[in-house]
Design an enzyme around this catalytic site. Structure first.
Site, mmCIF file in Angstrom:
data_model
loop_
_atom_site.group_PDB
_atom_site.id
_atom_site.type_symbol
_atom_site.label_atom_id
_atom_site.label_comp_id
_atom_site.label_asym_id
_atom_site.label_seq_id
_atom_site.Cartn_x
_atom_site.Cartn_y
_atom_site.Cartn_z
ATOM 1 N N PHE A 149 -11.907 -90.008 -55.341
ATOM 2 C CA PHE A 149 -13.016 -88.943 -56.035
ATOM 3 C C PHE A 149 -12.426 -88.255 -57.139
ATOM 4 O O PHE A 149 -13.423 -87.879 -58.028
ATOM 5 C CB PHE A 149 -13.339 -87.955 -54.710
ATOM 6 C CG PHE A 149 -12.268 -87.036 -54.682
ATOM 7 C CD1 PHE A 149 -12.307 -85.758 -55.501
ATOM 8 C CD2 PHE A 149 -11.083 -86.879 -53.885
ATOM 9 C CE1 PHE A 149 -11.337 -84.746 -55.509
ATOM 10 C CE2 PHE A 149 -10.238 -86.101 -53.653
ATOM 11 C CZ PHE A 149 -10.248 -84.831 -54.621
ATOM 12 N N LYS A 173 -16.691 -100.068 -56.161
ATOM 13 C CA LYS A 173 -16.859 -99.033 -54.946
ATOM 14 C C LYS A 173 -16.525 -97.574 -55.332
ATOM 15 O O LYS A 173 -15.215 -97.451 -55.085
ATOM 16 C CB LYS A 173 -16.333 -99.450 -53.921
ATOM 17 C CG LYS A 173 -16.675 -99.362 -52.404
ATOM 18 C CD LYS A 173 -17.024 -97.910 -52.156
ATOM 19 C CE LYS A 173 -15.754 -97.118 -51.504
ATOM 20 N NZ LYS A 173 -16.033 -95.717 -51.335
ATOM 21 N N SER A 226 -5.381 -92.760 -52.028
ATOM 22 C CA SER A 226 -4.143 -92.244 -51.130
ATOM 23 C C SER A 226 -3.511 -93.080 -50.573
ATOM 24 O O SER A 226 -3.724 -94.248 -50.296
ATOM 25 C CB SER A 226 -4.653 -91.122 -49.897
ATOM 26 O OG SER A 226 -5.463 -91.971 -49.081
ATOM 27 N N CYS A 281 -3.604 -87.160 -59.737
ATOM 28 C CA CYS A 281 -2.277 -87.692 -59.110
ATOM 29 C C CYS A 281 -1.062 -87.376 -59.834
ATOM 30 O O CYS A 281 0.072 -87.731 -59.615
ATOM 31 C CB CYS A 281 -2.677 -89.302 -59.115
ATOM 32 S SG CYS A 281 -2.740 -90.006 -60.709
ATOM 33 N N GLU A 382 1.519 -84.458 -50.060
ATOM 34 C CA GLU A 382 0.752 -84.214 -51.328
ATOM 35 C C GLU A 382 -0.389 -83.237 -51.286
ATOM 36 O O GLU A 382 -1.074 -83.510 -50.408
ATOM 37 C CB GLU A 382 -0.008 -85.710 -51.772
ATOM 38 C CG GLU A 382 -0.847 -85.642 -52.896
ATOM 39 C CD GLU A 382 -1.463 -86.755 -53.120
ATOM 40 O OE1 GLU A 382 -1.825 -87.581 -52.440
ATOM 41 O OE2 GLU A 382 -1.524 -86.913 -54.523
HETATM 42 P P1 NAD Z 1 -9.020 -91.975 -50.293
HETATM 43 O O1 NAD Z 1 -7.760 -92.578 -50.199
HETATM 44 O O2 NAD Z 1 -9.404 -91.049 -49.306
HETATM 45 O O3 NAD Z 1 -9.997 -92.621 -50.861
HETATM 46 C C1 NAD Z 1 -10.174 -93.814 -51.937
HETATM 47 C C2 NAD Z 1 -11.158 -94.819 -51.746
HETATM 48 O O4 NAD Z 1 -10.834 -95.318 -50.260
HETATM 49 C C3 NAD Z 1 -12.786 -94.142 -51.750
HETATM 50 O O5 NAD Z 1 -13.360 -95.150 -52.349
HETATM 51 C C4 NAD Z 1 -12.833 -94.287 -50.138
HETATM 52 O O6 NAD Z 1 -14.318 -94.376 -49.752
HETATM 53 C C5 NAD Z 1 -12.053 -95.519 -49.755
HETATM 54 N N1 NAD Z 1 -11.445 -95.045 -48.067
HETATM 55 C C6 NAD Z 1 -11.168 -93.872 -47.660
HETATM 56 N N2 NAD Z 1 -10.506 -93.967 -46.472
HETATM 57 C C7 NAD Z 1 -10.749 -95.147 -46.291
HETATM 58 C C8 NAD Z 1 -10.407 -96.096 -44.976
HETATM 59 N N3 NAD Z 1 -9.573 -95.547 -43.914
HETATM 60 N N4 NAD Z 1 -10.568 -97.275 -44.998
HETATM 61 C C9 NAD Z 1 -10.984 -97.944 -46.377
HETATM 62 N N5 NAD Z 1 -11.313 -97.353 -47.267
HETATM 63 C C10 NAD Z 1 -11.273 -95.805 -47.082
HETATM 64 O O7 NAD Z 1 -8.721 -91.092 -51.688
HETATM 65 P P2 NAD Z 1 -9.385 -89.702 -52.325
HETATM 66 O O8 NAD Z 1 -9.150 -88.568 -51.595
HETATM 67 O O9 NAD Z 1 -10.790 -90.231 -52.861
HETATM 68 O O10 NAD Z 1 -8.588 -89.438 -53.783
HETATM 69 C C11 NAD Z 1 -7.361 -88.651 -53.978
HETATM 70 C C12 NAD Z 1 -6.043 -89.652 -53.585
HETATM 71 O O11 NAD Z 1 -5.867 -90.708 -54.599
HETATM 72 C C13 NAD Z 1 -4.866 -88.786 -53.930
HETATM 73 O O12 NAD Z 1 -3.956 -89.338 -52.964
HETATM 74 C C14 NAD Z 1 -4.329 -89.068 -55.109
HETATM 75 O O13 NAD Z 1 -2.994 -88.798 -55.477
HETATM 76 C C15 NAD Z 1 -4.889 -90.504 -55.345
HETATM 77 N N6 NAD Z 1 -4.891 -90.987 -56.554
HETATM 78 C C16 NAD Z 1 -3.763 -91.746 -57.027
HETATM 79 C C17 NAD Z 1 -3.965 -92.088 -58.383
HETATM 80 C C18 NAD Z 1 -2.840 -92.644 -58.976
HETATM 81 O O14 NAD Z 1 -2.908 -93.519 -60.110
HETATM 82 N N7 NAD Z 1 -1.611 -93.206 -58.237
HETATM 83 C C19 NAD Z 1 -5.098 -91.685 -59.292
HETATM 84 C C20 NAD Z 1 -5.998 -90.832 -58.906
HETATM 85 C C21 NAD Z 1 -5.891 -90.618 -57.434
#
Ligand code: NAD
Length: 497
Positions: A149, A173, A226, A281, A382
Site C-alpha cells: 500500500f 495486483k 511484508s 520500507c 517493523e
Molecule cells: P502486505 O504484505 O500486507 O501486502 C502486500 C501485498 O500482498 C498486497 O497486494 C496484499 O493484497 C497482498 N497480501 C497481503 N496478505 C496476503 C496473504 N496473506 N496472502 C497473499 N497475499 C497477501 O504489505 P503492506 O502492508 O501492503 O505494505 C507494507 C509492507 O511492505 C512493509 O512490510 C514494508 O516494509 C514492505 N515494503 C517493502 C519494500 C521493499 O522494497 N523491501 C517496499 C515497500 C514496502
C-alpha cells in the site's frame, strides 16, 4: 459511491467479482470507494489476454517499444498532479511526498527508454573455424506484480516499465488500500500506444494472490510487501515453477558515531524517521548512538520533529499525513505503550495528537523513544509508523553487532566524519543498501534496489540491471553456415579447432 473496477484487455471491466473491498481515506476515516475483487475466472481471462498480447508484443521492434516508453514517461510527467492527488486520497501521505514517489518511479521509465542498450548481447566470431556464438535475452512471458500500500505509484513502476520494455505482458495486483494510481497508469499506457492486454490491473484479496501464484499461464512474480507474505509468495510461486523476486519488510538502523556532525545527523534522522509517517520500507526507525551521543541526539531530533506539521496530505504546509488505517494506528500505539511499560523513556509523544477537523483520521504525531530494551517489540518489529527508537552502544563494535543482529537487512547508514570508519562500516554491515551520512540510501533506477536477509527472498534485486535480468531469459546461439569450408561432422565431443 465510486466503484473501482479491473483493467483488462485495454479497458475498465467489471468481470465477475467475488465481492467488494472498502477503500478509505485515512485522513477522514471515510470510505470513499468500493473496490471490486477479481474472481478466479477474471484472472483466467486476464491471463489468456496477456498471453496472446505478449506473443505479439515480444515481436515489436525495440525502436517501437522504446517509443512507447518515451511517450509513457512524458504522460506520467503530464499527469503527476492527478496521480499524486489519488495517492494522497487513498494513502494519506502529503502531496509533495506523493509527487516524490512518482518522480522516483519515473526514473525506471527513464531507464526503460534505453532498454535497447540494456538488452545488447555478446558476439564472438570464429570460436571454431567458421563457427560463431552470440547471446540474447528474451522475455519470460507473462509477469505479475503484487504490490504494497505504501508506494502506490513507485513500487509498481519499479516493475512494469522493465517487464514491458523487455517484451513481457504485465498484470498488476495493487494493494486494496491504494488501487487508483494503478488504474491511471493503465489509462496512460493505453494513451502511450501500448497494445491492449500488455498491461492489465486486477484487484482482490489473498485468494487472488494465491490464484496468481498457482496460475500455469504466469511465468514470473515480482512481489513487494511484508516479510510473512513474501515467504508465502516465494514458496508458493517457486513450487509452481515460477521465477520469483520477493522484497519483504525492514527495520533499518543507522549508527551515529561520536565524531558525527550531530546537528546535520539530527535533521536527516528526523526526516528519515517521520517522512511519510514512517510508512517507507527505507524509513529509519532505529538509531544506534555510540558513546555519549544518545541524549544530545534525542534532544536535537526532538527540536526538528516537534516542528513537523501533521495533517491531511493536501493541507497547506503539511509535512506528514496519517497512517493507513485505524488498525495500524492501534498497533503502533500498542507498541509504544508496551515499550514504555518495559522502561523506555518517551522523549516526544505523538500518541494523543488530534488534527482539528479530522478527528476520525488516523493521525499520530512523531514519537521518540530512548532506553528501549532490545527485547521490546517496539525495537525489533517493523513498526511502520512515525516512531524513532534511539538505543545506546559503547563502541563501533557494539553498534555494528546490534545492527547485524537484526533479522532484516534492507538499508543501513552511518553518520561520521571519519572516512576510514565509514569504509569499514560499508564492508561490515549486513544490508543491501548502505548510506554514509545518507539515512535513506535508496539507489537510483539505473542501479538495482534490494535488501539482504528477511528483506529480500530470491536472489535478484529489483529494477536497474538486475530487473532486466529478472524479466528476461538468456539464450546462447552457436551457428555456422554450410557455405564455409568447415570440418566434417564427427561423433567426438571434442571442440573443433
Ligand atoms: P502486505 O504484505 O500486507 O501486502 C502486500 C501485498 O500482498 C498486497 O497486494 C496484499 O493484497 C497482498 N497480501 C497481503 N496478505 C496476503 C496473504 N496473506 N496472502 C497473499 N497475499 C497477501 O504489505 P503492506 O502492508 O501492503 O505494505 C507494507 C509492507 O511492505 C512493509 O512490510 C514494508 O516494509 C514492505 N515494503 C517493502 C519494500 C521493499 O522494497 N523491501 C517496499 C515497500 C514496502
Amino acid at each position: 459511491m465510486k466503484t473501482i473496477k479491473q483493467w483488462v484487455g485495454g479497458g475498465y471491466w467489471d468481470g465477475n467479482p467475488t465481492g467488494e473491498i472498502d477503500v478509505e481515506n485515512p485522513a477522514t476515516g471515510e470510505v470513499d470507494a468500493k473496490l471490486l475483487q477479481a474472481s478466479s475466472d477474471d484472472l483466467d481471462r486476464a491471463v489468456e489476454i496477456a498471453k496472446e498480447a505478449q506473443k505479439k508484443w515480444a515481436k515489436v521492434s525495440l525502436a517501437k517499444r522504446t517509443e512507447v516508453m518515451f511517450r509513457m514517461r512524458q504522460l506520467v510527467l503530464d499527469h503527476q498532479d492527478e496521480m499524486a492527488r489519488l495517492i494522497v486520497a487513498e494513502h494519506g501521505k502529503n502531496y509533495s511526498d506523493a509527487i516524490g514517489e512518482i518522480q522516483r518511479g519515473r526514473e525506471t521509465l527513464d531507464f526503460a527508454t534505453s532498454i535497447n542498450v540494456a538488452l545488447k548481447g555478446e558476439h564472438s566470431f570464429n570460436i571454431s573455424t567458421g563457427v560463431d556464438i552470440h547471446t540474447l535475452r528474451q522475455p519470460v512471458g507473462v509477469v505479475a506484480g503484487i504490490c504494497p500500500f505504501n508506494f502506490p505509484a513507485m513500487v509498481p513502476m519499479w516493475m512494469h516499465p522493465l517487464a514491458i520494455a523487455t517484451g513481457n505482458a504485465f498484470i498488476l495486483k495493487p494493494s486494496s488500500a491504494t488501487p487508483s494510481a494503478a488504474l491511471l497508469t493503465a489509462e496512460l499506457y493505453k494513451e502511450a500506444g501500448l497494445p491492449d492486454g500488455v498491461f492489465q490491473v486486477l484487484s482482490g484479496n489473498r485468494d487472488l494472490v494465491t490464484g496468481i501464484l498457482e496460475h500455469d499461464g504466469i511465468n514470473a512474480i515480482s512481489f513487494v510487501g511484508s516479510t510473512p507474505v513474501a515467504h508465502i509468495v516465494q514458496n508458493t510461486g517457486v513450487a509452481h515453477g515460477k521465477r520469483v523476486q520477493a522484497l519483504g519488510g525492514a527495520n533499518n538502523h543507522a549508527i551515529v558515531m561520536p565524531d558525527a556532525d550531530l546537528d546535520f545527523a539530527a535533521q536527516h534522522i528526523s526526516a528519515a524517521a517521520f517522512g511519510a509517517a514512517g510508512e517507507r520500507c527505507m524509513a529509519l526507525p532505529v538509531v544506534v548512538a555510540v558513546g555519549d551521543t544518545g541524549d544530545r541526539l534525542a534532544q536535537l531530533v526532538k527540536q526538528h520533529a516537534e516542528k513537523i506539521l501533521v495533517g491531511p496530505g493536501m493541507g497547506e504546509g503539511v509535512e506528514m499525513g496519517p497512517v493507513i488505517s485505524a488498525k495500524a494506528k492501534e498497533r503502533i500505539v500498542g507498541l509504544i505503550d508496551d515499550a514504555e511499560e518495559r522502561g523506555a523513556k518517551v522523549v516526544l509523544d505523538g500518541r494523543s495528537l488530534v488534527v482539528e477537523g479530522h478527528e476520525k483520521g488516523h493521525f499520530l504525531g512523531p514519537t521518540i523513544l530512548t532506553d528501549v530494551p532490545l527485547d521490546a517489540p517496539a525495537y525489533y518489529e517493523e513498526i511502520f509508523g512515525p516512531v524513532l527508537v534511539i538505543v545506546h552502544a559503547d563502541s563501533y563494535e557494539d553498534a555494528i553487532g546490534i545492527v547485524n543482529a537484526v533479522e532484516f537487512g534492507n538499508g543501513s547508514a552511518i553518520f561520521t566524519n571519519d572516512g576510514g570508519m565509514a569504509r569499514r562500516f560499508t564492508l561490515d554491515v549486513e544490508a543491501g543498501m548502505v548510506g554514509v551520512n545518507v539515512p535513506i540510501p535508496t539507489p537510483v533506477a539505473y542501479y538495482s534496489f534490494g535488501g539482504w536477509k528477511q528483506s529480500l527472498l530470491g536472489d535478484t534485486h529489483i529494477h536497474g540491471p538486475e530487473g532486466v535480468k529478472f524479466y528476461t531469459r538468456a539464450k546462447a546461439v552457436t551457428s555456422r553456415w554450410p557455405s564455409e569450408k568447415t570440418y566434417a561432422a564427427t561423433m567426438s565431443f571434442q571442440r573443433e579447432a
